[in-house]
Write a protein that holds these residues in place. Structure first.
Motif, PDB file in Angstrom:
ATOM      1  N   MET A 138      34.641 -15.956  58.745  1.00  0.00           N
ATOM      2  CA  MET A 138      35.637 -14.874  58.710  1.00  0.00           C
ATOM      3  C   MET A 138      34.944 -13.538  58.441  1.00  0.00           C
ATOM      4  O   MET A 138      34.047 -13.462  57.601  1.00  0.00           O
ATOM      5  N   VAL A 139      35.369 -12.514  59.145  1.00  0.00           N
ATOM      6  CA  VAL A 139      34.781 -11.185  58.985  1.00  0.00           C
ATOM      7  C   VAL A 139      35.204 -10.575  57.650  1.00  0.00           C
ATOM      8  O   VAL A 139      36.388 -10.564  57.316  1.00  0.00           O
ATOM      9  N   ASN A 140      34.237 -10.089  56.908  1.00  0.00           N
ATOM     10  CA  ASN A 140      34.513  -9.422  55.635  1.00  0.00           C
ATOM     11  C   ASN A 140      34.341  -7.914  55.850  1.00  0.00           C
ATOM     12  O   ASN A 140      33.222  -7.391  55.824  1.00  0.00           O
ATOM     13  N   ILE A 141      35.439  -7.217  56.099  1.00  0.00           N
ATOM     14  CA  ILE A 141      35.388  -5.800  56.451  1.00  0.00           C
ATOM     15  C   ILE A 141      34.842  -4.956  55.302  1.00  0.00           C
ATOM     16  O   ILE A 141      34.025  -4.046  55.511  1.00  0.00           O
ATOM     17  N   LYS A 142      35.237  -5.267  54.095  1.00  0.00           N
ATOM     18  CA  LYS A 142      34.748  -4.514  52.940  1.00  0.00           C
ATOM     19  C   LYS A 142      33.241  -4.654  52.804  1.00  0.00           C
ATOM     20  O   LYS A 142      32.512  -3.655  52.618  1.00  0.00           O
ATOM     21  N   GLU A 143      32.747  -5.880  52.914  1.00  0.00           N
ATOM     22  CA  GLU A 143      31.301  -6.122  52.797  1.00  0.00           C
ATOM     23  C   GLU A 143      30.543  -5.472  53.944  1.00  0.00           C
ATOM     24  O   GLU A 143      29.486  -4.860  53.732  1.00  0.00           O
ATOM     25  N   ASN A 144      31.079  -5.594  55.154  1.00  0.00           N
ATOM     26  CA  ASN A 144      30.415  -4.997  56.318  1.00  0.00           C
ATOM     27  C   ASN A 144      30.335  -3.481  56.196  1.00  0.00           C
ATOM     28  O   ASN A 144      29.309  -2.871  56.523  1.00  0.00           O
TER      29      ASN A 144
END
Length: 231
Positions: free
Chosen positions: A1-7
């Motif tokens: 799953m894409v982690n937008i905050k981390e990215n």
């Protein structure tokens, strides 16, 4: 799953590093999250971590705007894709700024629509620094003439910067040449026009670090934040 905050955090760390390498302050550089083909929910989540949101297509943005009233975040929306004349009115209704003004004819149309309401609207001029026939954007040698005509005939438009794309398959030298060329062009246009033109919108997921080192003040990042697109 894409982690937008981390990215987004990882992208900002790279912005900081590139800015430091160029002797610049990272706070000078705005981060745009480009949400083309990504769901509204991802766009809304990213709004709390980025400075701006960018969409390529007017119709997709119109659909997402229907739900935006539910969001507590107030990231400005920019149109970064080519604008077809028949979608000009909807673009002005949907976006806070249009980055892809690439001709005096398009600028004139936007100005005529804006005259109906008395609004003034910010834009960037899109310049084809890679001289790629498949890309939109005015040629650099025509930029001054286009800018002067807009200033004289389109009082409802506020030209606040320039935008470009580097060659997608270019090597580092070609990419840097495109970005450095836009910086040099902006310097000349400021002198000739008297406008400040504070924004240089250049750099995407694969080349924004080069762009920052060459003077970018706004980077447009999609994949590195949202992950691969589902077309």
């Amino acid at each position: 799953m894409v982690n937008i905050k981390e990215n987004t955090g990882a992208v900002r760390a790279k912005i900081e590093e590139a800015a430091k390498k160029a002797g610049r302050c990272a706070s000078e550089i705005k981060l745009m999250g480009v949400s083309k083909f990504h769901p509204f929910e991802a766009m809304r989540e990213a709004a709390q971590y980025v400075d701006l949101l960018g969409e390529n297509r007017v119709q997709e943005a119109v659909s997402k705007r229907l739900f935006w009233k539910e969001s507590p975040f107030d990231a400005p929306w920019h149109l970064i894709g080519q604008l077809q004349k028949n979608k000009a009115r909807r673009a002005l209704e949907t976006f806070d700024l249009i980055e892809s003004v690439d001709s005096f004819e398009l600028a004139s149309l936007l100005n005529r629509i804006l005259e109906e309401t008395g609004r003034k609207f910010p834009v960037y001029l899109e310049i084809n620094m890679s001289h790629d026939e498949n890309k939109s954007g005015a040629e650099a040698e025509n930029a001054l003439e286009m800018l002067e005509k807009i200033m004289e005939n389109c009082p409802r438009l506020s030209v606040e910067g320039l935008m470009t794309m580097a060659p997608l398959n270019g090597d580092e030298r070609a990419v840097r040449r495109a970005f450095a060329g836009l910086r040099t062009l902006a310097e000349g246009l400021r002198t000739r026009s008297g406008l400040q033109l504070p924004v240089l919108s250049m750099g995407m997921s694969g080349d924004f670090e080069y762009a920052i080192e060459e003077g970018s003040t706004l980077v447009r990042v999609g994949t590195a934040i949202f992950g691969e697109r589902e077309y």
